[in-house]
Structures are given as C-alpha cells and as structure tokens.
Design a protein around this motif. Structure first.
Motif, PDB file in Angstrom:
ATOM      1  N   VAL A  42       2.574 -43.746 -66.221  1.00 11.53           N
ATOM      2  CA  VAL A  42       1.293 -44.270 -65.743  1.00 11.53           C
ATOM      3  C   VAL A  42       1.396 -45.777 -65.532  1.00 11.53           C
ATOM      4  O   VAL A  42       0.920 -46.319 -64.524  1.00 11.53           O
ATOM      5  CB  VAL A  42       0.159 -43.942 -66.734  1.00 11.53           C
ATOM      6  CG1 VAL A  42      -1.118 -44.694 -66.371  1.00 11.53           C
ATOM      7  CG2 VAL A  42      -0.102 -42.435 -66.760  1.00 11.53           C
ATOM      8  N   THR A  43       2.031 -46.459 -66.476  1.00 14.33           N
ATOM      9  CA  THR A  43       2.177 -47.907 -66.358  1.00 14.33           C
ATOM     10  C   THR A  43       2.917 -48.281 -65.085  1.00 14.33           C
ATOM     11  O   THR A  43       2.472 -49.131 -64.307  1.00 14.33           O
ATOM     12  CB  THR A  43       2.938 -48.469 -67.573  1.00 14.33           C
ATOM     13  OG1 THR A  43       2.227 -48.142 -68.775  1.00 14.33           O
ATOM     14  CG2 THR A  43       3.078 -49.977 -67.472  1.00 14.33           C
ATOM     15  N   HIS A  85       0.954 -47.301 -61.712  1.00 19.46           N
ATOM     16  CA  HIS A  85      -0.235 -48.100 -61.434  1.00 19.46           C
ATOM     17  C   HIS A  85       0.125 -49.548 -61.105  1.00 19.46           C
ATOM     18  O   HIS A  85      -0.566 -50.195 -60.309  1.00 19.46           O
ATOM     19  CB  HIS A  85      -1.195 -48.064 -62.628  1.00 19.46           C
ATOM     20  CG  HIS A  85      -2.557 -48.577 -62.277  1.00 19.46           C
ATOM     21  ND1 HIS A  85      -3.469 -47.854 -61.548  1.00 19.46           N
ATOM     22  CD2 HIS A  85      -3.152 -49.784 -62.509  1.00 19.46           C
ATOM     23  CE1 HIS A  85      -4.563 -48.566 -61.360  1.00 19.46           C
ATOM     24  NE2 HIS A  85      -4.390 -49.745 -61.934  1.00 19.46           N
ATOM     25  N   THR A 137       0.383 -49.935 -57.359  1.00 19.98           N
ATOM     26  CA  THR A 137      -0.719 -49.508 -56.494  1.00 19.98           C
ATOM     27  C   THR A 137      -1.349 -50.677 -55.744  1.00 19.98           C
ATOM     28  O   THR A 137      -2.335 -50.489 -55.036  1.00 19.98           O
ATOM     29  CB  THR A 137      -1.813 -48.773 -57.293  1.00 19.98           C
ATOM     30  OG1 THR A 137      -2.256 -49.620 -58.365  1.00 19.98           O
ATOM     31  CG2 THR A 137      -1.278 -47.463 -57.869  1.00 19.98           C
ATOM     32  N   PHE A 170      -6.045 -53.416 -64.269  1.00 20.12           N
ATOM     33  CA  PHE A 170      -5.471 -52.294 -65.020  1.00 20.12           C
ATOM     34  C   PHE A 170      -6.498 -51.877 -66.060  1.00 20.12           C
ATOM     35  O   PHE A 170      -6.666 -52.522 -67.092  1.00 20.12           O
ATOM     36  CB  PHE A 170      -4.168 -52.734 -65.691  1.00 20.12           C
ATOM     37  CG  PHE A 170      -3.329 -51.597 -66.228  1.00 20.12           C
ATOM     38  CD1 PHE A 170      -2.224 -51.140 -65.533  1.00 20.12           C
ATOM     39  CD2 PHE A 170      -3.641 -50.993 -67.445  1.00 20.12           C
ATOM     40  CE1 PHE A 170      -1.438 -50.100 -66.028  1.00 20.12           C
ATOM     41  CE2 PHE A 170      -2.872 -49.955 -67.939  1.00 20.12           C
ATOM     42  CZ  PHE A 170      -1.770 -49.509 -67.231  1.00 20.12           C
ATOM     43  N   VAL A 194      -6.852 -45.424 -65.511  1.00 20.39           N
ATOM     44  CA  VAL A 194      -5.479 -45.042 -65.168  1.00 20.39           C
ATOM     45  C   VAL A 194      -5.081 -43.724 -65.819  1.00 20.39           C
ATOM     46  O   VAL A 194      -4.027 -43.162 -65.488  1.00 20.39           O
ATOM     47  CB  VAL A 194      -4.461 -46.138 -65.558  1.00 20.39           C
ATOM     48  CG1 VAL A 194      -4.762 -47.425 -64.824  1.00 20.39           C
ATOM     49  CG2 VAL A 194      -4.412 -46.345 -67.063  1.00 20.39           C
ATOM     50  N   THR A 195      -5.898 -43.206 -66.725  1.00 23.12           N
ATOM     51  CA  THR A 195      -5.583 -41.929 -67.358  1.00 23.12           C
ATOM     52  C   THR A 195      -6.581 -40.831 -67.002  1.00 23.12           C
ATOM     53  O   THR A 195      -6.410 -39.689 -67.437  1.00 23.12           O
ATOM     54  CB  THR A 195      -5.545 -42.081 -68.901  1.00 23.12           C
ATOM     55  OG1 THR A 195      -6.775 -42.658 -69.351  1.00 23.12           O
ATOM     56  CG2 THR A 195      -4.381 -42.968 -69.324  1.00 23.12           C
ATOM     57  N   ASN A 246      -7.680 -41.670 -59.197  1.00 19.69           N
ATOM     58  CA  ASN A 246      -6.541 -42.154 -59.974  1.00 19.69           C
ATOM     59  C   ASN A 246      -5.259 -41.719 -59.269  1.00 19.69           C
ATOM     60  O   ASN A 246      -4.862 -40.560 -59.357  1.00 19.69           O
ATOM     61  CB  ASN A 246      -6.577 -41.582 -61.391  1.00 19.69           C
ATOM     62  CG  ASN A 246      -5.390 -42.042 -62.230  1.00 19.69           C
ATOM     63  OD1 ASN A 246      -4.611 -42.894 -61.797  1.00 19.69           O
ATOM     64  ND2 ASN A 246      -5.256 -41.481 -63.411  1.00 19.69           N
TER      65      ASN A 246
END
Length: 580
Positions: free
Chosen positions: A417-418, A421, A424, A433, A438-439, A445
C-alpha cells in the motif's frame, strides 16, 4: 510486440510508396511521424500526425498527403478504416483480429511489454541518500519508492541499472550524531544529561548508547570529546546505516552500492575532480556578486575558488573552496559524480527531496563539464508528503522525536500500500497520504482497485478449474479468440495493447507514476467488463456448456492480469491472488 510501433512501421512504408510513385518528394525526415491513440476514442483506435508534420517540407497541403496515405492504409488487412478529419488528421480503426492477437501475445510471450529501449546502456540511479543521523522519515519514503520504481522501470525497458545510496557522512551533522550518541551512552550509565539545541533526542539512539556501554564500559565517561568523538562517530554512523538498511528492506528496497562521502576526503579524489575542471579552464579565483534581494547581515565580498558553472547553463558560478581554503559542500558532490562518470555509466539519475531544487542546475553543469557533455544527468525532485489520520494531520513519532518514520508508515499499512500510493502522484506534485483512505476497499482507492482486479481474475481461474476447464496460459493462448468482438471486450484488449507503448513513454521521461495511472485505467476496464456481465449473460467469463467461449473470455482477462502483475512488479508491489 508493440502494436503502435507495428502500425507506425506500416505508415512509414506507405509514405515510402508515396515517394516511389512521385506523390511525395524524396529525402523527407519522418523521425517525428508518430502513431498514438487519438484524444477522442470516438475518432478511432489510432491516429497519425504524418500529414501534418510532412506538409511544409513536402510543399503540399496536409489534406492532400492524408488522403493519399489513407487510401494506402485502407488496403492493409490490419486496418479496417482510415479517415481524414479537419485539415489533415488521419484516424485509423484496426481490425478486431489485431486486438485479439495482442491478447495471444500477452499470454504466450513472457517479454510482452518489455523493451530494448535502453539497449543495455548503463544507468546509475541514486536515491534516498539520507544523512545517517536517524531513521528514514516519510519524505525519504517517497524518494525511496520513486527511485526504486524508476530503477525497475528502466531495467524493464532494457537498461543496465545500478541502484546507489550516497552516505552523507562527511559533514558536521555526523559530529552532532556522535555527541547525541554520547549523551545516550551517559544515560546508559544512569547519568542525567541535558540535550542542547540541535542534537538528536530520538529514542532510536537509546540502543546505540547501550551498545557503546557494552563495548567501552565506563572508559569514555568524563573524557573530552577529543578522546571519543572519532570512534563514536564511526560507531554511531554504522549503527544508523544498519537501521536505514533494515528500514529500506522493510519497504522492499535493496541497493546495489553504498558510497561514502567521507571516503572522498583525504584520498585525493576531491582534488582530482577539481583539477580535471581546472584543466578544462573552468576553475578560477573570483568574487561572486551579492545575492539578489535583501542581503544577509553576515554577507561580505570574499575571494573564493569558483567553478564556471554558468558555461553549462547555471545562473551563477559556484564556489568549490571557501576563502579559508576548505572545501564547500559542493566540492565532494562534484567528486562523487565524477566517480560515477569514470565508472562508465552512460546516464545518471539523482532523486532529491524538494528542498534541493536550487541544486539542480549546478550539479547538471558539473556532470556536463566532467563528462564533456557525454553523460546526461537527470535530477528528479520529490515533493512533500502530508500525512493524515482520522481526518487530522498526523505529525509525531516518539521514536524519531520530531517526525513520522518510514517504519511507522509501513507497519501501519504495509509495504504494498505504501509503495503504490506513493506513486499515485507525479514526483514533483505534493502527495496526501491518509492512513484511512489508503486502506479502504473502494474504487476511490487505487491500490485496492488494481489489486482487486487481479484477485478477481484469479477467482475466475479457480472456478473454471473446478469446472474442469483448462486455463493454462499455453491453452488460453491457443484458444479461438475471434468471438471477442463486444465493445467492452475490445476496450480491455486495447488497454492491454497500450502496455508496451506506455512502458517506453514512462522510461523515456523517467516517470514511473505513469505505470500506476495505467494500471488503474486497465483495472477500470476489467471491472467494467465484469459488471457488464451482470446484465449481459454473453459477456460472463464462464459460459456454461461452452468450453471454447469460456477459454476465449478467460484468455482476455488473464492477459490483463499478466500485465497488471508485470506493472505491479515494476512498482515493487505484490499482486493479490485474493482479497479478504
């Protein structure tokens, strides 16, 4: 296979035919002729600017060239329609078999999307390069992700890539680190200490203090720093680098080379680099003009040793040695980049934080001068990251003392995820962030949306296998795909066909965020096709009682999943087989 390159080759062949039959003059430069998707998809599948760029040198109207070219293109079985619009824009629609062929290639060619653009040339990508004075913070995280994805992208596009970290261990900040570690060493002996301004009070040095106690006992207590500064500086720096390496590994980043600034001093390497510039007539003694605007109170004209960086596009010449003879911070950086040039790299890329914007021109000038303008240097700046949690700014980390660390971020949301994102947004645009967003599992997302597309395809593959359908890639590549003619199916196939072209564009511009954007669009087309199947039974991937149709439809989405997997691999993200 790059379908856009294939059609461009066709366009150039048709232009050669027009030269041969006298409709175009000989000797036209066709290097700027392109084939790309039209701005409006309703105009066709591809468009070429050939008539527009050749009209003036050919002494003809664009429309005349376009009309002749359209007739030749329409004769090729790959082109179902070629039409001229406006003053000479030429739009093309391709036969459905071309898009179906792309699906087969994606399934059968492991190198689909990979490029020979780099031609094996050597490129050095330097990124992160944080001061070894503490843990990596969220700003370093963005630089690490961007640099690592860029390195992977260039390797995918045919470059021979070296990932490098430059350890800034030659300045005064490592002395401050040593003094801060010494304070923790005193605390490890149950002594009370005061933390002067400018020291590093983060908890991360507690372990270093304990380690110093274990190594030295109480032998360094009550001694002046002349007895311990050098040893503790080396000890603490190595401890910080161990921590940095561990944090990078947590993020999935591994460097090929770690270079030390300190190693440049006392070895003649700085002197050698400056002497090289001097032999080129680019070093002189002089006095700089006062800075524009309000003068600093301590400014005074001083004669210094200067590099003629203005000869290579800089705004002013830059000092490499101070009036007292000591090196400026720019001098070791010149030597370090000279070292990279002498190591035989064909291109250099530096990834810096946004606060290094004023450093770009002088560093490019130095590399240009040192390499006789043969080695290009591209400097990419990564803008700030703003952290949010529960809708509020998120700012503090006890371990770091004053900032949120890379480890804080990764431990909360995971490396995948880190990494996704962080890509992006374009590197030079600010990035928000939000730990909650983000989750979340929604179309908004992009991380989830792309992963979900890959997981959905795997779900179909499992169900097909349970139903006794052979869905091996080799089998799917050999399936009859002629039935894939619905607009939604062809749209997905066209998106897959964009992959090789997109890779080359992203590699040429050093912009890995383009990969993330593309994956989101590809996932959107796949989800759209999936949803269309809810209303139209003929679009469902599992066609009951029709194995051939099932394999054809699964071939299409499996090809999309392969591209998603390759794209995520460039970004350093693990594709999801299922979502929970």
């Amino acid at each position: 296979m790059n379908l856009f390159t294939d059609i461009r080759t066709l366009v150039l062949s048709c232009l050669d035919t027009m030269v041969a039959d006298g409709r175009l003059p000989e000797g036209l430069d066709t290097s700027n002729v392109s084939v790309e998707p039209p701005r409006d998809a309703g105009h066709g599948d591809m468009a070429t600017n050939a008539a527009m760029v050749l009209a003036k040198p050919a002494g003809l109207k664009p429309r005349d060239i376009a009309d002749g070219l359209a007739g030749l293109l329409a004769d090729d079985p790959r082109i179902s329609e070629a039409t001229v619009a406006g003053p000479g824009f030429l739009n093309m629609r391709l036969d459905a078999g071309q898009w179906q062929g792309v699906v087969k290639t994606a399934l059968s060619d492991e190198r689909f999307g990979q490029s020979s653009l780099g031609q094996g040339r050597k490129v050095n990508v330097e990124y992160v390069s944080a001061n070894p004075t503490g843990p990596l913070h969220v700003g370093h995280t963005r630089g690490a992700v961007f640099g690592d994805a860029l390195a992977s992208l260039l390797a995918y596009a045919g470059w021979d890539v070296t990932r490098e970290y430059y350890i800034n261990d030659g300045g005064a900040q490592v002395d401050v680190l040593a003094r801060s570690a010494y304070l923790r060493y005193q605390e490890a002996h149950d002594l009370s200490v005061d933390w002067p301004d400018g020291t590093y009070p983060g908890d991360y040095l507690i372990e270093v203090g304990e380690a110093l106690k274990e190594k030295y006992g109480d032998s360094l207590l009550d001694k002046g720093e002349q007895f311990w500064l050098a040893e503790i500086r080396e000890f603490a720096t190595e401890a910080m680098m161990d921590m940095i390496r561990a944090d990078l590994k947590l993020l999935g980043v591994e460097m090929d080379v770690f270079s030390s600034e300190k190693a440049l001093y006392g070895t003649g390497r700085i002197e050698g680099a400056i002497e090289t510039l001097k032999q080129k007539g680019l070093i002189y003694r002089g006095t700089l003009e006062p800075p524009k605007g309000k003068l600093p109170e301590d400014w005074e004209p001083r004669e210094q040793v200067l590099f003629k960086s203005t000869e290579y596009g800089d705004d002013v010449d830059r000092p490499v040695a101070k009036s007292d003879g000591s090196w400026t911070y720019f001098a070791p950086d010149i030597a370090y980049h000279y070292d990279k040039v002498t190591r035989g790299f064909d291109a250099l890329i530096d990834v810096f934080g946004a606060d290094h914007g004023g450093y770009v021109k002088r560093m490019k000038a130095a590399v240009s001068a040192l390499s006789d303008e043969k080695v290009p240097l591209d400097i990419k700046l990564t803008q700030l990251v703003k952290l949010y949690k529960n809708g509020e700014p998120f700012k503090m980390s006890k371990r770091a003392g004053t900032f949120v660390t890379l480890r804080d971020v990764v431990e909360q949301v995971g490396p995948d995820v880190t990494r996704f994102h962080m890509l992006t947004r374009k590197n030079d645009a600010p990035l928000d962030f939000d730990f909650d967003k983000v989750t979340e599992q929604s179309k908004d997302n992009p991380v989830f949306y792309v992963q979900y597309a890959h997981a959905r395809v795997n779900s179909v593959l499992r169900k097909a296998t349970e139903a006794g359908v052979d869905v091996a890639d080799a089998t799917l590549a050999g399936a009859d795909l002629s039935g894939l003619t619905h607009e939604a199916e062809l749209k997905l196939a066209k998106s897959i066909a964009e992959w090789p072209r997109l890779v080359e564009i992203a590699a040429r511009t050093n912009e890995p965020h383009r990969i993330a954007f593309y994956l989101y669009d590809l996932a959107s087309d796949l989800h759209s096709l999936w949803n269309r199947g809810n209303d139209d039974v003929s679009l469902r991937f599992l066609q009951e009682g029709d194995t051939a149709a099932t394999q054809a439809k699964i071939a299409l989405i499996r090809a999309a999943a392969i591209v998603i997997s390759h794209g995520l691999g460039i970004l350093g993200v693990t594709p999801a087989d299922e979502m929970r």
